[in-house]
Motif scaffolding. Structure first.
Motif, PDB file in Angstrom:
ATOM      1  N   LEU A  78       0.850  -1.188   0.000  1.00 26.76           N
ATOM      2  CA  LEU A  78       0.000   0.000   0.000  1.00 26.76           C
ATOM      3  C   LEU A  78       0.885   1.238   0.000  1.00 26.76           C
ATOM      4  CD1 LEU A  78      -2.813   1.278   0.239  1.00 26.76           C
ATOM      5  CD2 LEU A  78      -2.682   0.935   2.716  1.00 26.76           C
ATOM      6  N   ARG A  79       0.660   2.114  -0.987  1.00 23.90           N
ATOM      7  CA  ARG A  79       1.497   3.307  -1.134  1.00 23.90           C
ATOM      8  C   ARG A  79       0.598   4.540  -1.126  1.00 23.90           C
ATOM      9  NH1 ARG A  79       2.109  -0.657  -4.174  1.00 23.90           N
ATOM     10  NH2 ARG A  79       1.058   0.377  -5.937  1.00 23.90           N
ATOM     11  N   VAL A  80       0.612   5.253  -0.005  1.00 25.00           N
ATOM     12  CA  VAL A  80      -0.252   6.408   0.214  1.00 25.00           C
ATOM     13  C   VAL A  80       0.583   7.673   0.072  1.00 25.00           C
ATOM     14  CG1 VAL A  80      -1.713   7.620   1.880  1.00 25.00           C
ATOM     15  CG2 VAL A  80      -1.764   5.111   1.758  1.00 25.00           C
ATOM     16  N   HIS A  81       0.108   8.597  -0.742  1.00 19.77           N
ATOM     17  CA  HIS A  81       0.817   9.873  -0.907  1.00 19.77           C
ATOM     18  C   HIS A  81      -0.069  11.015  -0.443  1.00 19.77           C
ATOM     19  CE1 HIS A  81       3.556  12.873  -2.385  1.00 19.77           C
ATOM     20  NE2 HIS A  81       2.575  13.452  -3.056  1.00 19.77           N
ATOM     21  N   ALA A  82       0.460  11.852   0.446  1.00 17.64           N
ATOM     22  CA  ALA A  82      -0.281  12.997   0.983  1.00 17.64           C
ATOM     23  C   ALA A  82       0.286  14.292   0.425  1.00 17.64           C
ATOM     24  CB  ALA A  82      -0.215  13.001   2.510  1.00 17.64           C
ATOM     25  N   GLU A  83      -0.597  15.130  -0.101  1.00 17.02           N
ATOM     26  CA  GLU A  83      -0.218  16.454  -0.580  1.00 17.02           C
ATOM     27  C   GLU A  83      -0.656  17.476   0.463  1.00 17.02           C
ATOM     28  OE1 GLU A  83       1.485  17.581  -3.024  1.00 17.02           O
ATOM     29  OE2 GLU A  83       1.608  15.998  -4.548  1.00 17.02           O
ATOM     30  N   HIS A  84       0.327  18.152   1.074  1.00 20.06           N
ATOM     31  CA  HIS A  84       0.054  19.097   2.160  1.00 20.06           C
ATOM     32  C   HIS A  84       0.069  20.550   1.704  1.00 20.06           C
ATOM     33  CE1 HIS A  84       0.162  16.393   5.749  1.00 20.06           C
ATOM     34  NE2 HIS A  84       0.757  15.602   4.860  1.00 20.06           N
TER      35      HIS A  84
END
Length: 388
Positions: A112-118
């Motif tokens: 599982l590869r989760v990317h967060a844009e802040h």
């Protein structure tokens, strides 16, 4: 006898693990996600600062790669081996600088590869750089699920990057509304503060002193206000909390105007909640934002706010209800907004109460942690992005 389920291992990837909003979210997740369900590794592409001391969980591993400026390609073999050794269940990358690790995680068969844009950087404050848009599109097939911290970023991911609705979640940052709470009774003196909290009216900001946060704008607005309203010099004082490369510029602005003694540049502090309770008004002068953690903390502290209308800030601040929104880089508008709150204690108090109410109802830390916990458990992720 029931067998205990193994904990899911999360590798959080950041450019640098130091004082900052997205790093604060990582700390909140590590400290608040159930320790019997998750374990954590923090991978910094560059360095790990004393900010790591805010992590309360005892078994967190910190890894720093000391990446020089430029692309991380020379480090790819090392990062791939590290991922194979650590064998995470989840890769959690934060912002564009960490996104290039997603393909390596895919190759290393991280499920599982989760990317967060802040939020955006100062050199691309509106996310309009074609180059960075293409980079995000290039890496999109390797990301299982995206997190946007504001409606603006969520829309950007949809319309510009082409991320479908089932592959993204809008999760606003959360704030501990028990720790960040209004002052009760008389304001308590803060260690190192040179001002009298009963006599002086403190306006301030908290954040890294770097271009995107634009604290010099607040310094210029402070100077402009005092020039237009010299009677405010008896009571108004400026507080700037944070450290970084803009400190010298801020000091120069104040010194050239002859008001350096009316400002406290407090540096990096661990008592931000106490400092916020000493203020009468909070200002966020940023050029770009996702969802500002310090703005949420100020609102939870019952402060009226003046903020630039950028990014996700407009999702947080309701104009003339919780505070004032002003155009970015407009020192006159910022000075006028601060002056309006300085001149009306009643208005400032009403805005502060409404800001606290909004923070409690909409920015609860427990809600944010629960959403991430569900995501890291794989409950919100399309099966097509899992390695075969």
């Amino acid at each position: 006898m029931m067998t205990a389920q193994p904990r899911r291992r999360i590798v959080h990837v950041v450019y640098r693990f130091g004082v900052g909003g997205l790093e604060n979210v990582v700390v909140q997740l590590i400290n608040c996600l159930p320790a019997d369900q998750f374990e954590h590794v923090v991978l910094s592409l560059t360095s790990v600062s004393d900010f790591r001391n805010r992590v309360m969980q005892p078994d967190v591993q910190f890894i720093e790669l000391h990446k020089p400026p430029g692309h991380a390609i020379p480090l790819y073999p090392r990062i791939f081996r590290l991922l194979r050794e650590v064998r995470p269940d989840v890769l959690h990358t934060c912002n564009l600088a960490a996104l290039e690790i997603a393909p390596l995680a895919w190759l290393a068969r991280v499920p599982l590869r989760v990317h967060a844009e802040h939020g955006w950087d100062a050199h691309d404050p509106k996310g309009e750089s074609r180059r960075y848009q293409q980079v995000r599109k290039l890496y999109k097939p390797f990301v299982s699920h995206y997190v946007a911290v504001s409606e603006e970023i969520n829309t950007y991911l949809s319309r510009v990057i082409g991320v479908p609705v089932h592959e993204r979640s809008l999760i606003a940052n959360g704030v501990d509304t028990d720790h960040f709470s209004p002052a009760s009774g008389s304001r308590v003196a803060v260690q190192g503060c040179p001002f009298d909290l009963e006599k002086h009216w403190l306006v301030g900001t908290v954040g890294r002193l770097q271009t995107v946060k634009n604290q010099p704008l607040l310094a210029r607005a402070f100077v402009s206000l005092l020039r237009s309203h010299p009677e405010a010099m008896d009571r108004m004082r400026l507080v700037v909390v944070g450290e970084g490369p803009l400190r010298a510029e801020i000091e120069d602005i104040l010194s050239r105007a002859g008001v350096r003694q009316l400002a406290w540049l407090a540096g990096s502090r661990d008592d931000v909640a106490e400092i916020l309770r000493s203020l009468r008004c909070f200002v966020l002068p940023s050029q770009a934002e996702g969802t500002s953690c310090t703005l949420q903390e100020a609102m939870a502290s019952g402060l009226p706010v003046v903020a630039t209308a950028v990014g996700g800030t407009s999702d947080l601040v309701e104009p003339n209800v919780t505070g004032k929104l002003v155009p970015p880089d407009d020192e006159a508008a910022m000075a006028d907004a601060i002056w309006s709150l300085f001149g009306s204690a009643e208005k400032a108090a009403i805005f502060g109460r409404m800001a606290r109410d909004r923070a409690v109802k909409r920015f609860r830390l427990d809600d944010m942690v629960a959403r991430y916990g569900q995501l890291f458990s794989g409950e919100s992720v399309s099966q097509e992005h899992r390695p075969k």
